[in-house]
Write an enzyme that holds these catalytic residues in place. Sequence first.
Site, PDB file in Angstrom:
ATOM      1  N   HIS A   1     -81.332  23.485  -5.006  1.00 45.50           N
ATOM      2  CA  HIS A   1     -81.712  24.579  -5.908  1.00 45.50           C
ATOM      3  C   HIS A   1     -81.653  24.174  -7.371  1.00 45.50           C
ATOM      4  CE1 HIS A   1     -83.065  28.618  -6.031  1.00 45.50           C
ATOM      5  NE2 HIS A   1     -82.424  29.036  -4.952  1.00 45.50           N
ATOM      6  N   ARG A   2     -81.086  23.013  -7.667  1.00 46.68           N
ATOM      7  CA  ARG A   2     -81.049  22.562  -9.053  1.00 46.68           C
ATOM      8  C   ARG A   2     -82.402  22.062  -9.525  1.00 46.68           C
ATOM      9  NH1 ARG A   2     -76.336  18.203  -8.556  1.00 46.68           N
ATOM     10  NH2 ARG A   2     -77.727  17.682  -6.803  1.00 46.68           N
TER      11      ARG A   2
END
Length: 471
Positions: A442-443
Amino acid sequence: MAQVLEFKLPDLGEGLTEAEIVRWLVEVGDVVAVDQPVVEVETAKAMVEVPCPYGGVVTARFGAEGTELPVGAPLITVAVGAPASDGSAHVPDAPVTHGTSAAVDGQGSGNVLVGYGTSEAPARRRRVRPDRPAPTTVPLSTPASRSANGEVRNAGAADATAGAADGPVAVISPLVRRLARENGIDLRELTGSGPDGLILRADVEYALRAAATPGRTTTAVSEPHTRVAPRPTVTTAPAGPSAGTRIPLKGVRGAVADKLSRSRREIPEATCWVDADATELMRARTAMNAAGGPKISLLALLARICTAALARYPELNSTVDQEAREIVRLDHVHLGFAAQTERGLVVPVVRDAHARDTEGIGAEFARLTEAARTGTLTPGDLTGGTFTLNNYGVFGVDGSTPIINHPEAAMLGVGRIVPKPWVHEGELAVRQVVQLSLTFDHRVCDGGTAGGFLRYVADCVEQPAVLLRTL
């Protein structure tokens, strides 16, 4: 005049710190050529043959089969120089030169793995009996003992009993000392069955079994046993209310455990999934194979779909540099695919998959799969991936939430393809349905990007003609 050179275990791949000796390919006294494989070792990533950069007569081997050695530990010593006129390899006293990159009379080599550099076949080995005992690499002030097969044992073993109260106990390797320490075994209470009382791994394991069996002593392993190569076998924990079987996390299993644990610690992963009608993809594959030429696998088609999707959503072909706090978007797609082998889970990598067509990807899949089956994958075949395709449908399951292959940013999972009721063109029909899942970091992106990637993959599965737009 001959010079004795020491060859140390080289760095065999990214992040590897040790290797286990599987099989010696030479004996003490053998004549070896430059770049001739001398030992087969197993690392956490692959089983490889290690070539020696020197040509000459083997004067010593370090470590028995089954022993783990750290990178930089001595493997063998080689007497480099012209043999005597009578044809025997007379090796006079000569200083031992440490290091692996030095060459003598142009006979050195920089190779550390088979397949890099020199491609000539190694010279035929022949057995040569030295006229006198060859020098070893142990300190001159301490005598070294040698077993019948030429493996060098720890020096000072003869004085182990006399100096037991003042100095360390002689053991065959640091791994044996660690095994004893982790299981609470006092090495001073054991009598080694090796030469001059040297404590072997089998001695410690016997003491562990004795400790777990009522009525048996944990001292002295005086009973004779056959000298065989130690195996990475199961050891038994000390007796207790819930004593069980202990299996060392080593080799492939240990590497997988370390990598997956690191992935879960560092990567905030999320998973999205979708069902897709794969009927048209299956028909397209049948038509391709009916046209002749090499057979196209379903995995190759899915891989080609992945490379097309990554071209549209390059955020998922990236990695995170935590120290610099930067997202590194990668230019090349090196596609890994999960493969279950007898040695455990491995992820071979198809390099530059973005530049290959479906047939080329399929051919590389076939080569890497065969190498994985035979255990001949090199560290280069198993490193450098940027995205992973995981076909867990071969296990007969529909879905999964896999752990990302660190330091990659995403993994596409494919479940089994099974006939299911499906609404097709407004009518209920039986279609070939597959579940697709995308686990992503998700980064590197938000859910919209991940959802767009997965939807594009599903569209290509349902309508393979969509791929024509990018061919």
